[in-house]
Design a protein around this motif. Structure first.
Motif, short mmCIF file in Angstrom:
data_model
loop_
_atom_site.label_atom_id
_atom_site.label_comp_id
_atom_site.label_asym_id
_atom_site.label_seq_id
_atom_site.Cartn_x
_atom_site.Cartn_y
_atom_site.Cartn_z
N VAL A 1 13.97 0.83 -9.07
CA VAL A 1 14.05 -0.60 -8.76
C VAL A 1 12.75 -1.01 -8.07
CG1 VAL A 1 15.28 -2.41 -7.52
CG2 VAL A 1 16.56 -0.46 -8.50
N LEU A 2 12.04 -1.97 -8.67
CA LEU A 2 10.85 -2.54 -8.04
C LEU A 2 11.28 -3.82 -7.33
CD1 LEU A 2 8.23 -2.04 -10.90
CD2 LEU A 2 8.96 -0.43 -9.11
N LYS A 3 11.18 -3.80 -6.01
CA LYS A 3 11.69 -4.90 -5.19
C LYS A 3 10.54 -5.77 -4.70
CE LYS A 3 14.74 -5.88 -1.27
NZ LYS A 3 15.64 -5.28 -0.25
N SER A 4 10.61 -7.07 -4.99
CA SER A 4 9.55 -7.99 -4.60
C SER A 4 9.72 -8.43 -3.16
CB SER A 4 9.57 -9.22 -5.52
OG SER A 4 8.63 -10.18 -5.07
N VAL A 5 8.62 -8.30 -2.40
CA VAL A 5 8.54 -8.86 -1.06
C VAL A 5 7.55 -10.03 -1.07
CG1 VAL A 5 7.94 -8.41 1.35
CG2 VAL A 5 9.14 -6.67 0.01
N ASN A 6 6.35 -9.72 -1.58
CA ASN A 6 5.34 -10.76 -1.75
C ASN A 6 4.94 -10.90 -3.22
OD1 ASN A 6 4.96 -11.41 1.11
ND2 ASN A 6 4.07 -9.35 1.25
N GLY A 7 5.74 -10.31 -4.10
CA GLY A 7 5.49 -10.46 -5.53
C GLY A 7 4.34 -9.65 -6.06
N VAL A 8 4.06 -8.48 -5.44
CA VAL A 8 2.90 -7.68 -5.82
C VAL A 8 3.35 -6.36 -6.44
CG1 VAL A 8 0.83 -6.51 -4.98
CG2 VAL A 8 1.52 -8.70 -3.98
N ALA A 9 2.73 -6.01 -7.56
CA ALA A 9 2.92 -4.69 -8.18
C ALA A 9 1.62 -4.31 -8.85
CB ALA A 9 4.06 -4.71 -9.19
N LYS A 10 0.94 -3.29 -8.30
CA LYS A 10 -0.37 -2.92 -8.81
C LYS A 10 -0.53 -1.40 -8.82
CE LYS A 10 -2.68 -7.13 -7.18
NZ LYS A 10 -3.80 -7.69 -6.37
N GLY A 11 -1.14 -0.90 -9.86
CA GLY A 11 -1.43 0.53 -9.92
C GLY A 11 -0.19 1.39 -9.91
N LEU B 1 0.85 -1.19 0.00
CA LEU B 1 0.00 0.00 0.00
C LEU B 1 0.89 1.25 0.00
CD1 LEU B 1 -2.96 0.82 -0.08
CD2 LEU B 1 -2.93 1.01 2.40
N THR B 2 1.50 1.51 -1.15
CA THR B 2 2.49 2.57 -1.25
C THR B 2 1.84 3.95 -1.23
OG1 THR B 2 3.71 1.04 -2.65
CG2 THR B 2 4.50 3.31 -2.57
N GLU C 1 9.32 -1.26 -2.55
CA GLU C 1 8.97 -2.64 -2.20
C GLU C 1 7.49 -2.89 -2.50
OE1 GLU C 1 9.93 -3.36 1.86
OE2 GLU C 1 12.11 -3.30 1.55
N ASP C 2 7.21 -3.97 -3.26
CA ASP C 2 5.83 -4.35 -3.60
C ASP C 2 4.96 -3.11 -3.82
OD1 ASP C 2 6.38 -7.02 -3.52
OD2 ASP C 2 5.07 -7.48 -1.83
N PRO C 3 5.25 -2.31 -4.82
CA PRO C 3 4.53 -1.04 -4.98
C PRO C 3 3.06 -1.23 -5.35
CG PRO C 3 5.87 -1.50 -6.90
CD PRO C 3 6.22 -2.55 -5.90
N VAL C 4 2.21 -0.54 -4.63
CA VAL C 4 0.78 -0.51 -4.93
C VAL C 4 0.35 0.96 -4.90
CG1 VAL C 4 -1.53 -1.17 -4.20
CG2 VAL C 4 0.35 -2.80 -4.01
N GLN C 5 -0.10 1.45 -6.02
CA GLN C 5 -0.46 2.85 -6.21
C GLN C 5 0.76 3.75 -5.98
OE1 GLN C 5 -4.09 3.24 -3.70
NE2 GLN C 5 -5.16 3.47 -5.65
N LEU C 6 1.58 3.80 -7.00
CA LEU C 6 2.81 4.60 -6.98
C LEU C 6 2.92 5.37 -8.28
CD1 LEU C 6 5.70 5.40 -6.04
CD2 LEU C 6 6.49 3.23 -7.05
N LEU C 7 3.22 6.65 -8.17
CA LEU C 7 3.45 7.50 -9.35
C LEU C 7 4.85 8.07 -9.28
CD1 LEU C 7 2.58 9.17 -11.86
CD2 LEU C 7 1.78 10.93 -10.26
N THR D 1 4.51 -12.02 -9.04
CA THR D 1 3.49 -12.95 -9.49
C THR D 1 2.10 -12.34 -9.56
OG1 THR D 1 3.19 -13.69 -7.19
CG2 THR D 1 4.76 -14.92 -8.56
N SER D 2 1.89 -11.20 -8.92
CA SER D 2 0.60 -10.52 -8.94
C SER D 2 0.81 -9.11 -9.50
CB SER D 2 -0.01 -10.47 -7.53
OG SER D 2 -1.26 -9.80 -7.54
N VAL D 3 0.56 -8.97 -10.79
CA VAL D 3 0.83 -7.70 -11.49
C VAL D 3 -0.45 -7.20 -12.13
CG1 VAL D 3 2.17 -6.58 -13.30
CG2 VAL D 3 3.20 -8.41 -11.93
N ASP D 4 -0.77 -5.95 -11.89
CA ASP D 4 -1.99 -5.38 -12.46
C ASP D 4 -1.83 -3.87 -12.59
OD1 ASP D 4 -4.59 -5.08 -13.36
OD2 ASP D 4 -5.46 -5.04 -11.35
#
Length: 497
Positions: free
Chosen positions: A362-372, A325-326, A343-349, A397-400
């Motif tokens: 650098v997008l760093k995976s913690v739980n493999g999430v990158a969204k928005g 929840l970035t 780390e696991d960016p969610v809603q990042l501009l 693994t979870s990209v959207d």
């Protein structure tokens, strides 16, 4: 020439000449019968009339004198008891920096905060009316942190320098807006212990013994036009609270202008945002291991220049350590030989920024999430060694709704989530390899293609998108050109082929 004594008499005459005329002195006495070039005549005239002039002036003193001025204690001229500006030097602070001024500055702050009003800001925080603690342009040595009482609001500390002494505790900060940090368990009913506290025009030298400023459970704090150096831990630390503004300030562990021989040993963090809804604007961080560490949501960084510690020495410009929840916006910043890590960016501009010297995202995976995630409209400049402008650290693994596009690069390799290519050939199969461009491996969410040929009608189809490679086949051998658009961020997360 008229002697000085007569010059003084002439000045007095200019004040009372109207009175002299109204008292019946002959007009000729003022002008017309005295030779202006005859010093003796002038001296004789004033000798005769000096007594008359003095007597008239005394008699009309009440008429020509202004009304009595208000006393200093009146509302027109504030006294120390009524003024809301508190000068620390009046409380014994030493502006030369030779003696400890902690107690004196504390007295000035205590008096500024003691005059409570019946006006309130957030519940539990008193409106001090804009009281000012003025440091008078001095350099003050302090043995202990400068603190404010819980419940203080609408107050400003400004205009001077603070330096930690050799006895300053290494686990504290020069200025502390914190109840718990000072051993005070008291909190207000709102949960915010301070509101609208302004720290402006300050130079804070932590002498490598602690931090610069810590703000805990405060609302609408302003740090403006400050220079914070020689911290061992953090330049500015914000925990919990809400809406701290840090602007137009310079922050560095060591005073340097880059290319410092000791850069690989820089430590500490320039700004630590462990709270929500804060704004950092027009700030330069010139030495620290991490420029800005963000672990709270909905923060904004704009106009931030980080050259705190180069990637090659293990530094990071902006580190977003809030996986899942970035909710952070980074715009118009300058990453100078130092990168952004999320780390696991969610809603990042990340937009409109300049990355120099192989600095990248650098997008760093913690739980493999990158969204928005939107990384768009940035400029990258590197040394030609092939560094990607955006890289993945770990498996996602979870990209959207990840959009990396419209970035320009010189001396670096462009990576994106959308790409276009064309290939021409004679045959039944056309293969377009996007693996050198697309960010995520083996992930194409949407393909759009067109096949152009002068051959009569024929059938063709998209056969494969694995490995970020698009394969198109026709049922007959033809001479044709295929144009392909691909995207790794399909609308609504639906993968279509």
């Amino acid at each position: 020439m008229i002697r000085s004594g007569f010059a003084a008499s002439l000045a007095l005459w200019s004040v009372v000449h109207v009175v002299v005329f109204t008292e019946g002195l002959p007009m000729a006495a003022a002008a017309g019968r005295i030779d202006s070039g005859d010093d003796a005549s002038i001296e004789h005239y004033y000798t005769q009339h000096q007594r008359t002039v003095d007597a008239i002036a005394r008699r009309h003193a009440a008429e020509f004198s202004p009304s009595p001025s208000p006393s200093p204690s009146s509302s027109l001229l504030p006294s120390k008891s009524t003024s809301r500006i508190f000068h620390v030097t009046e409380y014994g602070a030493d502006p030369t920096g030779k003696a400890d001024s902690t107690a004196a500055i504390g007295k000035a702050i205590a008096e500024a905060c003691a005059a409570a009003t019946d006006q309130w800001l957030i519940p539990g925080v008193n409106n001090l009316g804009g009281a000012e603690v003025q440091l008078d342009g001095g350099l003050y040595l302090i043995d202990e942190p400068i603190t404010l009482p819980v419940g203080s609001g609408n107050i400003k500390i400004h205009g001077g320098s603070l330096r930690a002494s050799d006895e300053f505790p290494t686990d504290h900060y020069l200025i502390e807006l914190s109840a718990s940090q000072n051993g005070n368990s008291q909190t207000t009913s709102s949960g915010y212990n301070y509101e609208y506290v302004t720290l402006r025009g300050l130079m804070l030298d932590a002498n490598y013994r602690g931090g610069g400023i810590t703000i805990v459970d405060a609302l609408r704090t302003v740090i403006d036009d400050c220079y914070i150096v020689h911290f061992a831990s953090e330049g500015v630390s914000v925990h919990s609270g809400h809406e701290t503004l840090i602007r137009a300030s310079f922050i560095g562990q060591h005073i340097t202008a880059g290319a410092d021989p000791g850069e690989r040993n820089f430590s500490g963090t320039g700004i630590n945002l462990a709270g929500n809804d804060n704004i950092v604007t027009d700030v330069v961080i010139f030495s620290a291991s991490v420029g800005v560490l963000v672990s709270g949501q909905a923060n904004v960084l704009t106009g931030v220049h980080c050259y705190n510690k180069a990637n090659g020495f293990g530094g990071t410009g902006i580190y977003l350590k809030l996986p899942g929840l970035t909710q952070t916006r980074i715009t118009n910043c300058y990453l100078d030989y130092t990168s952004i890590v999320a780390e696991d960016p969610v809603q990042l501009l990340i937009s409109g920024s300049f990355f120099l010297g192989n600095a990248n995202v650098v997008l760093k995976s913690v739980n493999g999430v990158a969204k928005g995630v939107d990384i768009v409209d940035n400029m990258f400049a590197g040394g030609g060694s092939g560094v990607d402008i955006v890289t993945l650290d770990g498996n996602f693994t979870s990209v959207d709704q990840v959009n990396v596009d419209r970035n320009t690069a010189r001396g670096m390799t462009v990576r994106a989530t959308a790409a276009q290519a064309a290939v021409a050939g004679n045959g039944t199969k056309w293969t377009v390899d996007f693996s050198t461009v697309l960010l995520f491996p083996d992930r194409i969410g949407h393909v759009q293609y067109s096949l152009q040929s002068d051959t009569a009608f024929f059938r063709h189809a998209l056969r494969n998108v694995s490995g970020n490679t698009v394969v198109i086949e026709s049922d007959v051998a033809i001479q044709a050109t295929v144009h392909v658009d691909v995207n790794q961020a399909p609308a609504n997360g639906v993968i279509r082929v």
